[in-house]
Scaffold this motif. Structure first.
Motif, PDB file in Angstrom:
ATOM      1  N   THR A 186       0.848  -1.194   0.000  1.00  0.00           N
ATOM      2  CA  THR A 186       0.000   0.000   0.000  1.00  0.00           C
ATOM      3  C   THR A 186       0.886   1.247   0.000  1.00  0.00           C
ATOM      4  O   THR A 186       2.091   1.173   0.282  1.00  0.00           O
ATOM      5  CB  THR A 186      -0.895   0.040   1.247  1.00  0.00           C
ATOM      6  OG1 THR A 186      -0.057   0.172   2.409  1.00  0.00           O
ATOM      7  CG2 THR A 186      -1.760  -1.219   1.360  1.00  0.00           C
ATOM      8  N   ASP A 187       0.289   2.392  -0.290  1.00  0.00           N
ATOM      9  CA  ASP A 187       1.037   3.650  -0.234  1.00  0.00           C
ATOM     10  C   ASP A 187       1.610   3.871   1.161  1.00  0.00           C
ATOM     11  O   ASP A 187       2.734   4.363   1.308  1.00  0.00           O
ATOM     12  CB  ASP A 187       0.145   4.827  -0.624  1.00  0.00           C
ATOM     13  CG  ASP A 187      -0.203   4.863  -2.095  1.00  0.00           C
ATOM     14  OD1 ASP A 187       0.483   4.171  -2.891  1.00  0.00           O
ATOM     15  OD2 ASP A 187      -1.152   5.573  -2.459  1.00  0.00           O
ATOM     16  N   ASP A 188       0.848   3.504   2.181  1.00  0.00           N
ATOM     17  CA  ASP A 188       1.312   3.655   3.558  1.00  0.00           C
ATOM     18  C   ASP A 188       2.539   2.784   3.821  1.00  0.00           C
ATOM     19  O   ASP A 188       3.508   3.221   4.450  1.00  0.00           O
ATOM     20  CB  ASP A 188       0.176   3.285   4.512  1.00  0.00           C
ATOM     21  CG  ASP A 188       0.395   3.801   5.918  1.00  0.00           C
ATOM     22  OD1 ASP A 188       0.927   4.919   6.056  1.00  0.00           O
ATOM     23  OD2 ASP A 188       0.036   3.081   6.873  1.00  0.00           O
ATOM     24  N   GLU A 189       2.506   1.553   3.334  1.00  0.00           N
ATOM     25  CA  GLU A 189       3.648   0.650   3.512  1.00  0.00           C
ATOM     26  C   GLU A 189       4.864   1.145   2.741  1.00  0.00           C
ATOM     27  O   GLU A 189       5.995   1.061   3.236  1.00  0.00           O
ATOM     28  CB  GLU A 189       3.273  -0.760   3.067  1.00  0.00           C
ATOM     29  CG  GLU A 189       2.270  -1.419   3.985  1.00  0.00           C
ATOM     30  CD  GLU A 189       1.698  -2.691   3.442  1.00  0.00           C
ATOM     31  OE1 GLU A 189       1.426  -3.597   4.257  1.00  0.00           O
ATOM     32  OE2 GLU A 189       1.505  -2.795   2.204  1.00  0.00           O
ATOM     33  N   LEU A 190       4.663   1.669   1.547  1.00  0.00           N
ATOM     34  CA  LEU A 190       5.778   2.185   0.747  1.00  0.00           C
ATOM     35  C   LEU A 190       6.433   3.405   1.391  1.00  0.00           C
ATOM     36  O   LEU A 190       7.617   3.659   1.180  1.00  0.00           O
ATOM     37  CB  LEU A 190       5.300   2.545  -0.659  1.00  0.00           C
ATOM     38  CG  LEU A 190       4.981   1.363  -1.565  1.00  0.00           C
ATOM     39  CD1 LEU A 190       4.241   1.840  -2.809  1.00  0.00           C
ATOM     40  CD2 LEU A 190       6.245   0.609  -1.939  1.00  0.00           C
ATOM     41  N   SER A 191       5.670   4.150   2.165  1.00  0.00           N
ATOM     42  CA  SER A 191       6.215   5.370   2.764  1.00  0.00           C
ATOM     43  C   SER A 191       6.878   5.137   4.115  1.00  0.00           C
ATOM     44  O   SER A 191       7.521   6.037   4.656  1.00  0.00           O
ATOM     45  CB  SER A 191       5.124   6.428   2.899  1.00  0.00           C
ATOM     46  OG  SER A 191       4.157   6.020   3.854  1.00  0.00           O
ATOM     47  N   ARG A 192       6.771   3.934   4.663  1.00  0.00           N
ATOM     48  CA  ARG A 192       7.430   3.631   5.939  1.00  0.00           C
ATOM     49  C   ARG A 192       8.934   3.615   5.753  1.00  0.00           C
ATOM     50  O   ARG A 192       9.446   3.174   4.729  1.00  0.00           O
ATOM     51  CB  ARG A 192       6.978   2.271   6.470  1.00  0.00           C
ATOM     52  CG  ARG A 192       5.575   2.274   6.972  1.00  0.00           C
ATOM     53  CD  ARG A 192       5.241   0.932   7.572  1.00  0.00           C
ATOM     54  NE  ARG A 192       3.798   0.846   7.800  1.00  0.00           N
ATOM     55  CZ  ARG A 192       3.145  -0.276   7.940  1.00  0.00           C
ATOM     56  NH1 ARG A 192       3.784  -1.428   7.884  1.00  0.00           N
ATOM     57  NH2 ARG A 192       1.848  -0.268   8.140  1.00  0.00           N
ATOM     58  N   SER A 193       9.631   4.094   6.771  1.00  0.00           N
ATOM     59  CA  SER A 193      11.094   4.118   6.671  1.00  0.00           C
ATOM     60  C   SER A 193      11.726   3.346   7.816  1.00  0.00           C
ATOM     61  O   SER A 193      11.119   3.152   8.865  1.00  0.00           O
ATOM     62  CB  SER A 193      11.610   5.555   6.646  1.00  0.00           C
ATOM     63  OG  SER A 193      11.316   6.205   7.858  1.00  0.00           O
ATOM     64  N   ALA A 194      12.950   2.924   7.580  1.00  0.00           N
ATOM     65  CA  ALA A 194      13.756   2.228   8.577  1.00  0.00           C
ATOM     66  C   ALA A 194      15.216   2.412   8.198  1.00  0.00           C
ATOM     67  O   ALA A 194      15.538   2.819   7.084  1.00  0.00           O
ATOM     68  CB  ALA A 194      13.398   0.744   8.613  1.00  0.00           C
ATOM     69  N   ARG A 195      16.065   2.115   9.132  1.00  0.00           N
ATOM     70  CA  ARG A 195      17.511   2.218   8.895  1.00  0.00           C
ATOM     71  C   ARG A 195      17.926   1.166   7.881  1.00  0.00           C
ATOM     72  O   ARG A 195      17.632  -0.015   8.022  1.00  0.00           O
ATOM     73  CB  ARG A 195      18.261   2.011  10.203  1.00  0.00           C
ATOM     74  CG  ARG A 195      19.739   2.255  10.109  1.00  0.00           C
ATOM     75  CD  ARG A 195      20.017   3.704  10.073  1.00  0.00           C
ATOM     76  NE  ARG A 195      21.443   3.962  10.053  1.00  0.00           N
ATOM     77  CZ  ARG A 195      21.946   5.128   9.789  1.00  0.00           C
ATOM     78  NH1 ARG A 195      21.153   6.152   9.554  1.00  0.00           N
ATOM     79  NH2 ARG A 195      23.235   5.313   9.786  1.00  0.00           N
ATOM     80  N   PHE A 196      18.620   1.596   6.846  1.00  0.00           N
ATOM     81  CA  PHE A 196      19.151   0.691   5.822  1.00  0.00           C
ATOM     82  C   PHE A 196      20.660   0.863   5.857  1.00  0.00           C
ATOM     83  O   PHE A 196      21.214   1.780   5.254  1.00  0.00           O
ATOM     84  CB  PHE A 196      18.563   1.038   4.451  1.00  0.00           C
ATOM     85  CG  PHE A 196      18.921   0.069   3.368  1.00  0.00           C
ATOM     86  CD1 PHE A 196      18.424  -1.227   3.385  1.00  0.00           C
ATOM     87  CD2 PHE A 196      19.753   0.441   2.331  1.00  0.00           C
ATOM     88  CE1 PHE A 196      18.752  -2.135   2.384  1.00  0.00           C
ATOM     89  CE2 PHE A 196      20.092  -0.453   1.324  1.00  0.00           C
ATOM     90  CZ  PHE A 196      19.592  -1.742   1.356  1.00  0.00           C
TER      91      PHE A 196
END
Length: 63
Positions: free
Chosen positions: A20-30
């Motif tokens: 989803t758009d919400d899932e695509l916009s989530r961020s985390a340390r890469f």
């Protein structure tokens, strides 16, 4: 090898299309990038651009 690329590529494609758009916009340390990236940025960076670089390198070597 080509069979594995097709299988895993298809699976990755189905997974990405289901986000989803919400899932695509989530961020985390890469860590490889040393920064926080959204899921969309990881997809663009790793699944698209990084893989394309490998394909380009293979084409150069086998040409």
């Amino acid at each position: 090898m080509a069979e594995r690329l097709t299988t895993f590529g298809s699976a990755a494609s189905l997974f990405v299309r289901g986000l989803t758009d919400d899932e695509l916009s989530r961020s985390a340390r890469f860590e490889p990038a040393g920064a926080d990236l959204t899921a969309e940025q990881v997809i663009q960076t790793v699944l698209i651009h990084h893989v394309q670089e490998h394909f380009d390198s293979i084409r150069t070597v086998t040409a």
